[in-house]
Structure formats: structure tokens, C-alpha cells
Design a protein around this motif. Structure first.
Motif, PDB file in Angstrom:
ATOM      1  N   ILE A 117      32.308  41.097  42.447  1.00  0.00           N
ATOM      2  CA  ILE A 117      31.434  41.930  42.527  1.00  0.00           C
ATOM      3  C   ILE A 117      30.494  41.396  43.444  1.00  0.00           C
ATOM      4  CG2 ILE A 117      30.111  41.269  40.348  1.00  0.00           C
ATOM      5  CD1 ILE A 117      29.555  44.542  40.219  1.00  0.00           C
ATOM      6  N   LEU A 118      29.985  42.306  44.330  1.00  0.00           N
ATOM      7  CA  LEU A 118      28.803  41.807  45.403  1.00  0.00           C
ATOM      8  C   LEU A 118      27.912  43.167  45.235  1.00  0.00           C
ATOM      9  CD1 LEU A 118      29.423  39.972  47.773  1.00  0.00           C
ATOM     10  CD2 LEU A 118      30.074  41.654  49.364  1.00  0.00           C
ATOM     11  N   ILE A 119      26.607  42.491  45.260  1.00  0.00           N
ATOM     12  CA  ILE A 119      25.256  43.035  45.082  1.00  0.00           C
ATOM     13  C   ILE A 119      24.381  43.291  46.249  1.00  0.00           C
ATOM     14  CG2 ILE A 119      23.368  43.662  43.531  1.00  0.00           C
ATOM     15  CD1 ILE A 119      26.005  44.135  42.034  1.00  0.00           C
ATOM     16  N   GLY A 120      23.811  44.339  46.903  1.00  0.00           N
ATOM     17  CA  GLY A 120      23.096  44.362  47.575  1.00  0.00           C
ATOM     18  C   GLY A 120      21.589  44.057  47.427  1.00  0.00           C
ATOM     19  N   ASP A 128      11.257  53.594  41.489  1.00  0.00           N
ATOM     20  CA  ASP A 128      12.198  52.843  41.146  1.00  0.00           C
ATOM     21  C   ASP A 128      12.555  51.775  41.966  1.00  0.00           C
ATOM     22  OD1 ASP A 128      13.654  52.842  38.768  1.00  0.00           O
ATOM     23  OD2 ASP A 128      14.871  54.604  39.419  1.00  0.00           O
ATOM     24  N   MET A 129      13.259  50.761  41.281  1.00  0.00           N
ATOM     25  CA  MET A 129      13.797  49.726  42.304  1.00  0.00           C
ATOM     26  C   MET A 129      15.123  49.514  42.085  1.00  0.00           C
ATOM     27  SD  MET A 129      12.212  45.969  42.908  1.00  0.00           S
ATOM     28  CE  MET A 129      12.696  44.968  41.457  1.00  0.00           C
ATOM     29  N   ASP A 130      16.070  49.926  43.205  1.00  0.00           N
ATOM     30  CA  ASP A 130      17.299  50.325  42.928  1.00  0.00           C
ATOM     31  C   ASP A 130      18.122  48.929  43.681  1.00  0.00           C
ATOM     32  OD1 ASP A 130      17.299  52.772  42.105  1.00  0.00           O
ATOM     33  OD2 ASP A 130      17.449  53.781  44.320  1.00  0.00           O
ATOM     34  N   VAL A 131      19.418  48.816  43.299  1.00  0.00           N
ATOM     35  CA  VAL A 131      20.262  48.108  44.108  1.00  0.00           C
ATOM     36  C   VAL A 131      21.618  48.775  44.312  1.00  0.00           C
ATOM     37  CG1 VAL A 131      19.213  45.585  43.452  1.00  0.00           C
ATOM     38  CG2 VAL A 131      21.082  46.550  42.204  1.00  0.00           C
ATOM     39  N   GLU A 132      22.412  48.336  45.094  1.00  0.00           N
ATOM     40  CA  GLU A 132      23.541  49.053  45.290  1.00  0.00           C
ATOM     41  C   GLU A 132      24.937  48.009  45.183  1.00  0.00           C
ATOM     42  OE1 GLU A 132      23.880  51.162  48.931  1.00  0.00           O
ATOM     43  OE2 GLU A 132      25.819  51.826  48.690  1.00  0.00           O
ATOM     44  N   ILE A 133      25.770  48.401  44.421  1.00  0.00           N
ATOM     45  CA  ILE A 133      27.061  47.615  44.345  1.00  0.00           C
ATOM     46  C   ILE A 133      27.601  47.869  45.644  1.00  0.00           C
ATOM     47  CG2 ILE A 133      29.082  47.322  43.239  1.00  0.00           C
ATOM     48  CD1 ILE A 133      27.738  48.453  40.618  1.00  0.00           C
ATOM     49  N   LEU A 134      27.820  46.828  46.404  1.00  0.00           N
ATOM     50  CA  LEU A 134      28.496  46.957  47.871  1.00  0.00           C
ATOM     51  C   LEU A 134      30.027  46.902  47.368  1.00  0.00           C
ATOM     52  CD1 LEU A 134      26.451  44.241  49.654  1.00  0.00           C
ATOM     53  CD2 LEU A 134      26.141  46.715  49.678  1.00  0.00           C
ATOM     54  N   ALA A 135      30.403  46.258  46.529  1.00  0.00           N
ATOM     55  CA  ALA A 135      32.064  46.303  46.223  1.00  0.00           C
ATOM     56  C   ALA A 135      32.171  45.572  44.792  1.00  0.00           C
ATOM     57  CB  ALA A 135      32.806  45.649  47.310  1.00  0.00           C
ATOM     58  N   LEU A 136      33.197  46.078  44.237  1.00  0.00           N
ATOM     59  CA  LEU A 136      33.715  45.491  42.997  1.00  0.00           C
ATOM     60  C   LEU A 136      35.226  45.704  42.932  1.00  0.00           C
ATOM     61  CD1 LEU A 136      33.526  44.357  40.119  1.00  0.00           C
ATOM     62  CD2 LEU A 136      33.314  46.855  39.417  1.00  0.00           C
ATOM     63  N   ALA A 137      36.156  44.409  42.712  1.00  0.00           N
ATOM     64  CA  ALA A 137      37.368  44.679  43.075  1.00  0.00           C
ATOM     65  C   ALA A 137      38.179  43.398  42.363  1.00  0.00           C
ATOM     66  CB  ALA A 137      37.863  44.351  44.747  1.00  0.00           C
ATOM     67  N   VAL A 138      39.215  43.830  41.626  1.00  0.00           N
ATOM     68  CA  VAL A 138      40.081  43.002  40.761  1.00  0.00           C
ATOM     69  C   VAL A 138      41.487  42.950  41.444  1.00  0.00           C
ATOM     70  CG1 VAL A 138      41.070  42.671  38.286  1.00  0.00           C
ATOM     71  CG2 VAL A 138      38.656  43.567  38.889  1.00  0.00           C
ATOM     72  N   GLY A 144      43.066  46.595  34.483  1.00  0.00           N
ATOM     73  CA  GLY A 144      43.127  47.205  33.150  1.00  0.00           C
ATOM     74  C   GLY A 144      42.978  46.078  31.936  1.00  0.00           C
ATOM     75  N   PHE A 145      42.433  44.931  32.328  1.00  0.00           N
ATOM     76  CA  PHE A 145      42.489  43.819  31.397  1.00  0.00           C
ATOM     77  C   PHE A 145      40.989  43.512  31.236  1.00  0.00           C
ATOM     78  CE2 PHE A 145      46.788  43.169  32.589  1.00  0.00           C
ATOM     79  CZ  PHE A 145      47.298  43.012  31.230  1.00  0.00           C
ATOM     80  N   GLY A 146      39.893  44.247  31.552  1.00  0.00           N
ATOM     81  CA  GLY A 146      38.463  44.056  31.324  1.00  0.00           C
ATOM     82  C   GLY A 146      37.833  43.116  32.246  1.00  0.00           C
ATOM     83  N   VAL A 147      38.711  42.937  33.562  1.00  0.00           N
ATOM     84  CA  VAL A 147      37.751  41.934  34.304  1.00  0.00           C
ATOM     85  C   VAL A 147      36.859  42.670  35.028  1.00  0.00           C
ATOM     86  CG1 VAL A 147      38.258  40.473  36.282  1.00  0.00           C
ATOM     87  CG2 VAL A 147      39.811  40.633  34.546  1.00  0.00           C
ATOM     88  N   GLY A 148      36.989  44.039  35.681  1.00  0.00           N
ATOM     89  CA  GLY A 148      36.036  44.828  36.381  1.00  0.00           C
ATOM     90  C   GLY A 148      34.763  44.977  35.353  1.00  0.00           C
ATOM     91  N   SER A 149      35.083  45.376  34.220  1.00  0.00           N
ATOM     92  CA  SER A 149      33.856  45.672  33.267  1.00  0.00           C
ATOM     93  C   SER A 149      32.934  44.375  33.010  1.00  0.00           C
ATOM     94  CB  SER A 149      34.367  46.535  32.069  1.00  0.00           C
ATOM     95  OG  SER A 149      35.274  45.703  31.513  1.00  0.00           O
ATOM     96  N   ALA A 150      33.669  43.312  32.783  1.00  0.00           N
ATOM     97  CA  ALA A 150      32.958  42.015  32.715  1.00  0.00           C
ATOM     98  C   ALA A 150      32.020  41.496  33.901  1.00  0.00           C
ATOM     99  CB  ALA A 150      34.002  41.070  32.327  1.00  0.00           C
ATOM    100  N   LEU A 151      32.816  41.825  35.053  1.00  0.00           N
ATOM    101  CA  LEU A 151      31.847  41.409  36.442  1.00  0.00           C
ATOM    102  C   LEU A 151      30.858  42.314  36.401  1.00  0.00           C
ATOM    103  CD1 LEU A 151      35.097  40.975  38.812  1.00  0.00           C
ATOM    104  CD2 LEU A 151      33.119  39.113  38.308  1.00  0.00           C
ATOM    105  N   LEU A 152      31.057  43.519  36.135  1.00  0.00           N
ATOM    106  CA  LEU A 152      29.818  44.517  36.082  1.00  0.00           C
ATOM    107  C   LEU A 152      28.818  44.302  35.006  1.00  0.00           C
ATOM    108  CD1 LEU A 152      28.400  47.152  37.116  1.00  0.00           C
ATOM    109  CD2 LEU A 152      29.972  48.500  35.718  1.00  0.00           C
ATOM    110  N   SER A 153      29.222  44.025  33.907  1.00  0.00           N
ATOM    111  CA  SER A 153      28.056  43.858  32.762  1.00  0.00           C
ATOM    112  C   SER A 153      27.469  42.498  33.241  1.00  0.00           C
ATOM    113  CB  SER A 153      28.726  43.932  31.696  1.00  0.00           C
ATOM    114  OG  SER A 153      29.070  42.797  30.807  1.00  0.00           O
ATOM    115  N   ARG A 154      28.044  41.506  33.700  1.00  0.00           N
ATOM    116  CA  ARG A 154      27.334  40.136  33.954  1.00  0.00           C
ATOM    117  C   ARG A 154      26.113  40.582  35.234  1.00  0.00           C
ATOM    118  NH1 ARG A 154      28.241  34.704  34.339  1.00  0.00           N
ATOM    119  NH2 ARG A 154      29.334  34.995  32.284  1.00  0.00           N
ATOM    120  N   ALA A 155      26.658  41.484  36.194  1.00  0.00           N
ATOM    121  CA  ALA A 155      25.779  41.586  37.372  1.00  0.00           C
ATOM    122  C   ALA A 155      24.450  42.451  36.469  1.00  0.00           C
ATOM    123  CB  ALA A 155      26.316  42.421  38.373  1.00  0.00           C
TER     124      ALA A 155
END
Ligand SMILES: CC(C)(COP(=O)(O)OP(=O)(O)OC[C@H]1O[C@@H](n2cnc3c(N)ncnc32)[C@H](O)[C@@H]1OP(=O)(O)O)[C@@H](O)C(=O)NCCC(=O)NCCS
Length: 211
Positions: A117-120, A128-138, A144-155
Motif C-alpha cells: 500500500i502506498l500513501i500520499g 480536515d487533513m486528508d491523505v490519499e491512498i495512491l495504490a493498494l495491490a495484492v 481474498g485472503f485478507g492481505v488487502g484489508s490488513a495493509l489498509l488497516s495498518r496504514a
């Protein structure tokens, strides 16, 4: 994934990872087969219908860590695999990974990189203070094994500690997998943008409050 090309980024990087491109693909396929085999086995033992997802216990073990310069070839290669339909995102994300992102995380399965996952950089608006998710990829074989949601929740966890109040992202209207994924993670669509991507696809803008 966003669309702005901020430079040429022609870097002549090797496409060979630690195991060579072909070896890496075979290794990931073996990991996915083994994970899916284990999921089927446990479904048989419990005599319940097989489920693709086994949340909250994912069907594979993986670790997360902060991204580092050594992940650059992986980010480029996975971006080429999953984002090239939208534009030259191997080049674009390679450049963002090095120059534009404020943080990144990488998922690893038995030492092999399987997602990122890449955060801008944060942008401050009136309220507000925003950030953009530049990309998330598995890696596609491990969807379908929870990798994407784990990366997002860590960020999200780290961004909250930095005082970030909301997350923004763009994803292609026809990328139903990603739209479904982000909705399941609490994002809501607030606008659509015509011909957003270099190859002409429309995008949805999605947002999530981090409260
Ligand atoms: C989007 C992406 C990152 C999701 O990663 P993933 O590891 O497969 O997602 P997860 O396994 O963590 O899914 C978590 C939840 O998302 C939802 N979800 C996942 N895939 C979905 C789909 N195809 N349709 C609807 N919902 C979906 C599910 O609700 C799932 O929850 P569950 O565990 O209760 O079933 C992955 O599909 C991907 O890399 N796609 C290609 C790149 C891309 O399009 N990125 C987004 C634009 S930046």
C-alpha cells in the motif's frame, strides 16, 4: 489509484526479483495453492460449505512491515501486473514510491513480497487533513485472503496517530473487485470522474472518515 503523471521515470530497472521473474511467479502460485488446499481441508473437517474468505482468521499467514527502497522492483512489477490496463502505472508508481509517497507498507508471505500500500503526502483543507491512498495491490493469486484489508488497516492505524482525519482514493468504475473491497472497508463514493485514467477509464472518488 490516481492518474497524474509527475515525470517520465524511465529508470531501466531490472524486472527480475530475488528468484527471477518466472521463479517468483511459480513461488507465489505454490503459496496460493498450499493456502487454498489448507482452506479446503479445514472446510471438509468442519463439514461446512467451503468459503473463499475465512475472516477473521485468514487462510494464509503473512507479515506486514514498512516499505523500504529494496521493495522498489516489487512495487513496479506488481503495478505492471495489476494496473497497466489503466496506464503506465509501473513507471508512475515507481516514481511515487521513491519521491511522492509519505509512507508505504509491504506484505510478506514466507519472505516473498505479496502486496503493498502506498500513501500520499497529507493535504490540509479548511476542515480536515486528508491523505490519499495512491495504490493498494495484492498478488492476484493471493486475493481474498485478507492481505488487502490488513495493509489498509495498518496504514489507517498509523495515519490516525498522525492526526489524519480522512482517507481519499480513486478507483476505476469498472474495477468491481476494488469497489466492492473498499465499500466493505467503510469507504463511500462521493463523485465520479470521467476519463480519469490515462487509458480513458472513468473513476470513482471514495472517502472514509478515520474516527
Ligand atoms: C482490491 C485488493 C487490494 C483487495 O485485496 P484482497 O487481499 O483480495 O482483499 P481482502 O481479502 O482483504 O478482502 C477483504 C474484504 O473485501 C471484500 N472483497 C474482497 N474482494 C471482493 C470482491 N471481489 N467483491 C466484493 N467484495 C470484495 C470482502 O468483503 C472481504 O471481506 P471478507 O473477508 O469478509 O470476505 C485486490 O483485489 C487487488 O490487489 N486488486 C488489484 C489492484 C487494485 O485494483 N487495487 C485497488 C485500486 S488502488
Amino acid at each position: 489509484m490516481v492518474h497524474i503523471i509527475k515525470g517520465q521515470g524511465e529508470r531501466g530497472l531490472s524486472n527480475r526479483g530475488r528468484f527471477g521473474k518466472y521463479g517468483e511467479i511459480k513461488r507465489l502460485e505454490r503459496l496460493a495453492l498450499s493456502a487454498r488446499g489448507k482452506a479446503q481441508h479445514s472446510a471438509l473437517l468442519s463439514a461446512e460449505p467451503a468459503r473463499k474468505r475465512r475472516s477473521p482468521t485468514p487462510g494464509i499467514n503473512f507479515k506486514l512491515r514498512a516499505g523500504s527502497p529494496g521493495d522498489r522492483v516489487f512495487v513496479r512489477s506488481l503495478s505492471q501486473k495489476v494496473f497497466s490496463v489503466y496506464g503506465p502505472y509501473d513507471e508512475i508508481l515507481d516514481q511515487w514510491f521513491v519521491e511522492e509517497a509519505c509512507m508505504s507498507f509491504v506484505a510478506l508471505k514466507k519472505g516473498a513480497r505479496i502486496g503493498f500500500i502506498l500513501i500520499g503526502n497529507p493535504s490540509v483543507s479548511a476542515s480536515d487533513m486528508d491523505v490519499e491512498i495512491l495504490a493498494l495491490a495484492v498478488e492476484p493469486v493471493l486475493h481474498g485472503f485478507g492481505v488487502g484489508s490488513a495493509l489498509l488497516s495498518r496504514a489507517e492505524k498509523v495515519l490516525k496517530t498522525m492526526g489524519i482525519r480522512s482517507l481519499l482514493l480513486h478507483t476505476a468504475v469498472d474495477n468491481l473487485q476494488a469497489v466492492g473491497f473498499f465499500k466493505s472497508q467503510g469507504f463511500i463514493t462521493f463523485e465520479s470522474r470521467a476519463a480519469f485514467y490515462p487509458r480513458g477509464q472513468d473513476a470513482l472518488s471514495m472517502k472514509k472518515n478515520l474516527n
